[in-house]
Scaffold this motif. Sequence first.
Motif, PDB file in Angstrom:
ATOM      1  N   UNK A 190       9.927   7.580  10.367  1.00  0.00           N
ATOM      2  CA  UNK A 190       8.743   7.250   9.423  1.00  0.00           C
ATOM      3  C   UNK A 190       8.959   6.114   8.383  1.00  0.00           C
ATOM      4  N   UNK A 191      10.410   5.499   8.220  1.00  0.00           N
ATOM      5  CA  UNK A 191      10.758   4.817   7.264  1.00  0.00           C
ATOM      6  C   UNK A 191      11.334   3.462   7.717  1.00  0.00           C
ATOM      7  N   UNK A 192      11.081   3.048   8.686  1.00  0.00           N
ATOM      8  CA  UNK A 192      11.349   1.590   9.296  1.00  0.00           C
ATOM      9  C   UNK A 192      10.045   0.904   9.643  1.00  0.00           C
ATOM     10  N   UNK A 193       9.952  -0.281   9.125  1.00  0.00           N
ATOM     11  CA  UNK A 193       8.798  -1.244   9.169  1.00  0.00           C
ATOM     12  C   UNK A 193       9.187  -2.351  10.014  1.00  0.00           C
ATOM     13  N   UNK A 194       8.011  -3.066  10.467  1.00  0.00           N
ATOM     14  CA  UNK A 194       8.374  -4.298  11.151  1.00  0.00           C
ATOM     15  C   UNK A 194       7.483  -5.398  10.444  1.00  0.00           C
ATOM     16  N   UNK A 195       7.819  -6.540  10.777  1.00  0.00           N
ATOM     17  CA  UNK A 195       7.138  -7.770  10.346  1.00  0.00           C
ATOM     18  C   UNK A 195       7.392  -8.642  11.709  1.00  0.00           C
ATOM     19  N   UNK A 196       6.497  -9.782  11.869  1.00  0.00           N
ATOM     20  CA  UNK A 196       6.702 -10.766  12.774  1.00  0.00           C
ATOM     21  C   UNK A 196       6.499 -12.293  12.059  1.00  0.00           C
ATOM     22  N   UNK A 235       2.742  -9.533  -4.600  1.00  0.00           N
ATOM     23  CA  UNK A 235       4.221  -9.203  -5.449  1.00  0.00           C
ATOM     24  C   UNK A 235       4.532  -8.017  -5.549  1.00  0.00           C
ATOM     25  N   UNK A 236       3.958  -6.815  -5.473  1.00  0.00           N
ATOM     26  CA  UNK A 236       4.358  -5.416  -5.665  1.00  0.00           C
ATOM     27  C   UNK A 236       4.336  -4.918  -4.378  1.00  0.00           C
ATOM     28  N   UNK A 237       5.215  -3.997  -4.155  1.00  0.00           N
ATOM     29  CA  UNK A 237       5.575  -3.045  -2.946  1.00  0.00           C
ATOM     30  C   UNK A 237       4.524  -1.998  -3.112  1.00  0.00           C
ATOM     31  N   UNK A 238       3.915  -1.537  -1.925  1.00  0.00           N
ATOM     32  CA  UNK A 238       3.186  -0.037  -1.888  1.00  0.00           C
ATOM     33  C   UNK A 238       4.273   0.681  -0.828  1.00  0.00           C
ATOM     34  N   UNK A 239       4.496   1.788  -1.353  1.00  0.00           N
ATOM     35  CA  UNK A 239       5.301   2.642  -0.591  1.00  0.00           C
ATOM     36  C   UNK A 239       4.559   3.609   0.382  1.00  0.00           C
ATOM     37  N   UNK A 240       4.958   4.105   1.206  1.00  0.00           N
ATOM     38  CA  UNK A 240       4.288   4.983   2.455  1.00  0.00           C
ATOM     39  C   UNK A 240       5.054   5.243   3.691  1.00  0.00           C
ATOM     40  N   UNK A 241       4.638   5.536   4.582  1.00  0.00           N
ATOM     41  CA  UNK A 241       5.316   5.733   5.913  1.00  0.00           C
ATOM     42  C   UNK A 241       4.724   4.907   7.032  1.00  0.00           C
ATOM     43  N   UNK A 242       5.637   4.847   7.893  1.00  0.00           N
ATOM     44  CA  UNK A 242       5.458   4.009   9.024  1.00  0.00           C
ATOM     45  C   UNK A 242       5.318   4.561  10.653  1.00  0.00           C
TER      46      UNK A 242
END
Length: 189
Positions: free
Chosen positions: A38-44, A168-175
Motif C-alpha cells: 500500500x506504499x508503492x505508487x505509479x505514474x505514466x 508543490x506539496x506532497x499528500x501522504x496516504x495509501x495506494x
Amino acid sequence: MDHYIDLRLRPDPDFEPPKLMGALYSKLHRALFDLQASDIGVSFPQHKVGVKARSLGEHLRLHGTRARLDELMTLSWLTGMRDHVTVSDVMAVPGEAQQINVVRKQFNTGSPSRVRRYAKRHNVSEAEAEKLYAPTHERRITLPFAQLGSRSTQERFCLFIHHSKPQPEAVHGTFNHYGLSPKATVPWF
C-alpha cells in the motif's frame, strides 16, 4: 516517496504499445497484490489525453522508498516481460520534483455487464435496469487507460487513469494494488 524506478517499453513489431503496457501493468498489479503493498505508487510520464490520442504511453514509473522498491524488484514479476521493457536502477527523486495524484476514474457507460449487475443487486428486470443506465447523451471518455483482465471474474475491463495537475506539496496516504490513490501524491518530473 523518495525513490523511483522507470520501466520503458521497447519497440516490438508484433505488439502495439497499449497491449504491452496492459500486460506490464497486469503483472505489476499481481506483484503489488502478492506483496500486499500500500506504499508503492505509479505514474505514466508519457500519458496522452484526448478521444483519439488517449494512451498511457510507453513509460511506467514506480514510486516508493528504496527498500520497498528493492523488495518489489526481488520478486520475479517481470517474467515474460524482460524482452519487452528496459528497467532502470532504483534512483532518488530529483529535489525540484512537483507532486501529482494518479487516480482511477470510473464511468457509467451503460455496458451490458453493469446493467446485469444492477438488475441482480436490486432485484429488478434487466429492462428496468437498462432504463436507468440509458445514456442521456453521448459521452466521450478522453482519459488514458489500460485494458486489464480481472483475476476474480476473468473479464476484461478498462482501467481509466487520471493524472492531476502538478502541485508543490506532497499528500501522504495509501495506494491500492494498482499503485493508485484517491488522495496521495507521487513525485512528478
